[in-house]
Design a protein around this motif. Sequence first.
Motif, PDB file in Angstrom:
ATOM      1  N   SER A  34       0.855  -1.176   0.000  1.00  0.00           N
ATOM      2  CA  SER A  34       0.000   0.000   0.000  1.00  0.00           C
ATOM      3  C   SER A  34       0.896   1.232   0.000  1.00  0.00           C
ATOM      4  CB  SER A  34      -0.903  -0.009   1.232  1.00  0.00           C
ATOM      5  OG  SER A  34      -1.686   1.144   1.255  1.00  0.00           O
ATOM      6  N   ILE A  35       0.612   2.162  -0.912  1.00  0.00           N
ATOM      7  CA  ILE A  35       1.397   3.398  -0.998  1.00  0.00           C
ATOM      8  C   ILE A  35       0.590   4.547  -0.392  1.00  0.00           C
ATOM      9  CG2 ILE A  35       2.479   5.057  -2.565  1.00  0.00           C
ATOM     10  CD1 ILE A  35       2.877   2.786  -4.553  1.00  0.00           C
ATOM     11  N   GLU A  36       1.246   5.262   0.510  1.00  0.00           N
ATOM     12  CA  GLU A  36       0.679   6.444   1.162  1.00  0.00           C
ATOM     13  C   GLU A  36      -0.715   6.198   1.746  1.00  0.00           C
ATOM     14  OE1 GLU A  36       1.352   9.561  -1.791  1.00  0.00           O
ATOM     15  OE2 GLU A  36       3.252  10.002  -0.801  1.00  0.00           O
ATOM     16  N   SER A  37      -0.808   5.195   2.566  1.00  0.00           N
ATOM     17  CA  SER A  37      -2.059   4.885   3.269  1.00  0.00           C
ATOM     18  C   SER A  37      -2.326   5.916   4.355  1.00  0.00           C
ATOM     19  CB  SER A  37      -1.971   3.505   3.919  1.00  0.00           C
ATOM     20  OG  SER A  37      -1.794   2.519   2.942  1.00  0.00           O
ATOM     21  N   ARG A  45      -9.970  10.607  12.896  1.00  0.00           N
ATOM     22  CA  ARG A  45      -8.824  11.515  12.790  1.00  0.00           C
ATOM     23  C   ARG A  45      -7.614  10.754  12.255  1.00  0.00           C
ATOM     24  NH1 ARG A  45      -8.883  13.584  18.879  1.00  0.00           N
ATOM     25  NH2 ARG A  45      -8.786  11.327  18.994  1.00  0.00           N
ATOM     26  N   THR A  46      -6.821  11.427  11.446  1.00  0.00           N
ATOM     27  CA  THR A  46      -5.616  10.810  10.901  1.00  0.00           C
ATOM     28  C   THR A  46      -4.586  10.611  12.006  1.00  0.00           C
ATOM     29  OG1 THR A  46      -5.986  11.851   8.756  1.00  0.00           O
ATOM     30  CG2 THR A  46      -3.757  11.069   9.216  1.00  0.00           C
ATOM     31  N   ILE A  47      -4.093   9.376  12.114  1.00  0.00           N
ATOM     32  CA  ILE A  47      -3.073   9.037  13.109  1.00  0.00           C
ATOM     33  C   ILE A  47      -1.690   8.983  12.466  1.00  0.00           C
ATOM     34  CG2 ILE A  47      -2.256   7.181  14.658  1.00  0.00           C
ATOM     35  CD1 ILE A  47      -4.711   8.763  15.659  1.00  0.00           C
ATOM     36  N   ALA A  48      -1.616   8.389  11.281  1.00  0.00           N
ATOM     37  CA  ALA A  48      -0.339   8.268  10.576  1.00  0.00           C
ATOM     38  C   ALA A  48      -0.594   8.123   9.080  1.00  0.00           C
ATOM     39  CB  ALA A  48       0.449   7.070  11.091  1.00  0.00           C
ATOM     40  N   GLN A  49       0.410   8.495   8.316  1.00  0.00           N
ATOM     41  CA  GLN A  49       0.354   8.354   6.869  1.00  0.00           C
ATOM     42  C   GLN A  49       1.687   7.785   6.384  1.00  0.00           C
ATOM     43  OE1 GLN A  49      -0.911  12.608   6.453  1.00  0.00           O
ATOM     44  NE2 GLN A  49      -2.229  11.730   4.877  1.00  0.00           N
ATOM     45  N   PRO A  50       1.935   6.506   6.647  1.00  0.00           N
ATOM     46  CA  PRO A  50       3.210   5.925   6.217  1.00  0.00           C
ATOM     47  C   PRO A  50       3.306   5.898   4.691  1.00  0.00           C
ATOM     48  CG  PRO A  50       1.743   4.213   7.022  1.00  0.00           C
ATOM     49  CD  PRO A  50       1.078   5.522   7.304  1.00  0.00           C
ATOM     50  N   ASP A  51       4.534   6.055   4.198  1.00  0.00           N
ATOM     51  CA  ASP A  51       4.743   6.060   2.756  1.00  0.00           C
ATOM     52  C   ASP A  51       4.406   4.705   2.132  1.00  0.00           C
ATOM     53  OD1 ASP A  51       5.533   8.715   2.616  1.00  0.00           O
ATOM     54  OD2 ASP A  51       7.633   8.231   2.963  1.00  0.00           O
ATOM     55  N   LEU A  52       4.871   3.631   2.747  1.00  0.00           N
ATOM     56  CA  LEU A  52       4.608   2.286   2.231  1.00  0.00           C
ATOM     57  C   LEU A  52       4.279   1.333   3.367  1.00  0.00           C
ATOM     58  CD1 LEU A  52       7.667   1.944  -0.171  1.00  0.00           C
ATOM     59  CD2 LEU A  52       5.292   2.018  -0.892  1.00  0.00           C
TER      60      LEU A  52
END
Length: 102
Positions: A34-37, A45-52
Amino acid sequence: MHKMVKKKSCHQKALELIALKPALFGFQNIIAISIESILFDKRGRTIAQPDLILYDTQGELYIVEYKSNGDIALIERAREQLYNAVKWFSEHTKISPKNKNN
């Protein structure tokens, strides 16, 4: 009529390369990527947005934050993203991300 095409950033191109050929970067037997989940809490609320996020055949999960330069602020932000993503997976799944320093 000309269609406008948005150019991909160097960051996006790098993520796509890692996703396309994860073995080149030390990730073996990857079956899902998954890219930029965006990871949300229960309130949305957004907790994290890992790149991959990579998942392998052994059930191992890898969370990647890619930074192309050594800017201190970016590295700190990457650490925060990784911490929040690992915490999210620990709280919401039975999957425990692996620690791989590449």
